[in-house]
Design a protein around this motif. Sequence first.
Motif, short mmCIF file in Angstrom:
data_model
loop_
_atom_site.label_atom_id
_atom_site.label_comp_id
_atom_site.label_asym_id
_atom_site.label_seq_id
_atom_site.Cartn_x
_atom_site.Cartn_y
_atom_site.Cartn_z
N SER A 107 12.75 5.01 -12.46
CA SER A 107 13.14 4.99 -13.88
C SER A 107 11.98 4.59 -14.78
N ALA A 108 11.13 3.68 -14.30
CA ALA A 108 9.95 3.31 -15.09
C ALA A 108 8.99 4.49 -15.21
N LEU A 109 8.80 5.23 -14.12
CA LEU A 109 7.92 6.40 -14.18
C LEU A 109 8.50 7.49 -15.07
N LEU A 110 9.82 7.64 -15.05
CA LEU A 110 10.46 8.64 -15.91
C LEU A 110 10.31 8.27 -17.38
N CYS A 111 10.43 7.00 -17.71
CA CYS A 111 10.22 6.57 -19.09
C CYS A 111 8.77 6.76 -19.52
N LEU A 112 7.83 6.50 -18.62
CA LEU A 112 6.42 6.75 -18.94
C LEU A 112 6.16 8.23 -19.18
N GLU A 113 6.79 9.09 -18.42
CA GLU A 113 6.64 10.53 -18.65
C GLU A 113 7.26 10.95 -19.97
N GLY A 114 8.34 10.30 -20.37
CA GLY A 114 8.93 10.58 -21.68
C GLY A 114 8.00 10.17 -22.81
N ILE A 115 7.33 9.05 -22.65
CA ILE A 115 6.36 8.60 -23.66
C ILE A 115 5.21 9.59 -23.76
N ILE A 116 4.71 10.03 -22.62
CA ILE A 116 3.60 10.99 -22.60
C ILE A 116 4.03 12.32 -23.21
N LEU A 117 5.24 12.76 -22.92
CA LEU A 117 5.74 14.02 -23.49
C LEU A 117 5.86 13.93 -25.00
N ALA A 118 6.35 12.80 -25.51
CA ALA A 118 6.46 12.63 -26.96
C ALA A 118 5.09 12.63 -27.62
N MET A 119 4.12 11.98 -26.98
CA MET A 119 2.77 11.98 -27.52
C MET A 119 2.15 13.38 -27.47
N TYR A 120 2.44 14.13 -26.41
CA TYR A 120 1.93 15.50 -26.33
C TYR A 120 2.52 16.37 -27.42
N LEU A 121 3.81 16.26 -27.66
CA LEU A 121 4.43 17.06 -28.72
C LEU A 121 3.85 16.72 -30.09
N ALA A 122 3.61 15.44 -30.32
CA ALA A 122 3.03 15.05 -31.61
C ALA A 122 1.60 15.58 -31.75
N PHE B 37 -4.64 13.80 -18.57
CA PHE B 37 -4.40 12.39 -18.28
C PHE B 37 -2.97 12.13 -17.83
N SER B 38 -2.00 12.90 -18.34
CA SER B 38 -0.62 12.70 -17.91
C SER B 38 -0.42 13.17 -16.48
N ALA B 39 -1.14 14.22 -16.05
CA ALA B 39 -1.06 14.66 -14.66
C ALA B 39 -1.65 13.61 -13.73
N CYS B 40 -2.74 12.99 -14.15
CA CYS B 40 -3.33 11.90 -13.35
C CYS B 40 -2.39 10.70 -13.28
N GLU B 41 -1.74 10.39 -14.38
CA GLU B 41 -0.79 9.28 -14.41
C GLU B 41 0.41 9.55 -13.52
N ALA B 42 0.90 10.78 -13.54
CA ALA B 42 2.05 11.13 -12.72
C ALA B 42 1.71 11.10 -11.24
N SER B 43 0.55 11.60 -10.88
CA SER B 43 0.18 11.59 -9.46
C SER B 43 -0.06 10.17 -8.96
N THR B 44 -0.66 9.32 -9.78
CA THR B 44 -0.85 7.93 -9.38
C THR B 44 0.48 7.21 -9.25
N GLY B 45 1.40 7.47 -10.17
CA GLY B 45 2.72 6.85 -10.10
C GLY B 45 3.50 7.28 -8.88
N LEU B 46 3.43 8.56 -8.54
CA LEU B 46 4.13 9.03 -7.35
C LEU B 46 3.50 8.48 -6.08
N ALA B 47 2.19 8.32 -6.06
CA ALA B 47 1.53 7.72 -4.90
C ALA B 47 1.95 6.27 -4.72
N ILE B 48 2.06 5.54 -5.82
CA ILE B 48 2.54 4.15 -5.75
C ILE B 48 3.99 4.10 -5.31
N LEU B 49 4.79 5.05 -5.77
CA LEU B 49 6.20 5.12 -5.37
C LEU B 49 6.34 5.37 -3.88
#
Length: 98
Positions: free
Chosen positions: A28-43, A66-78
Amino acid sequence: MDITHLSSFTAFILSSLGLAFHRTHLVSALLCLEGIILAMYLALATQPIQNQSASLALTPIFMLTFSACEASTGLAILVASTRTHGSDHLHNLNALQC
């Protein structure tokens, strides 16, 4: 404020509140981070279109990188935390135990 700015600002605020208040699972924390990144991308993607400027056209591409790097790092930690601790609960993760 037009509808695109309002929707990206609302998505950013809601994702930030979700990250602040619902931190029980790492997923859920990773999903919220992806939502933040998506909102910043749209802006960032709609800003050069509305301002008719070509100088900021590459900024969303850097944001996606940078969001792809963040997602891959988050999934590796998961995956690593699930293998070592058996679950993705954030209260099991303690930096002093590692």
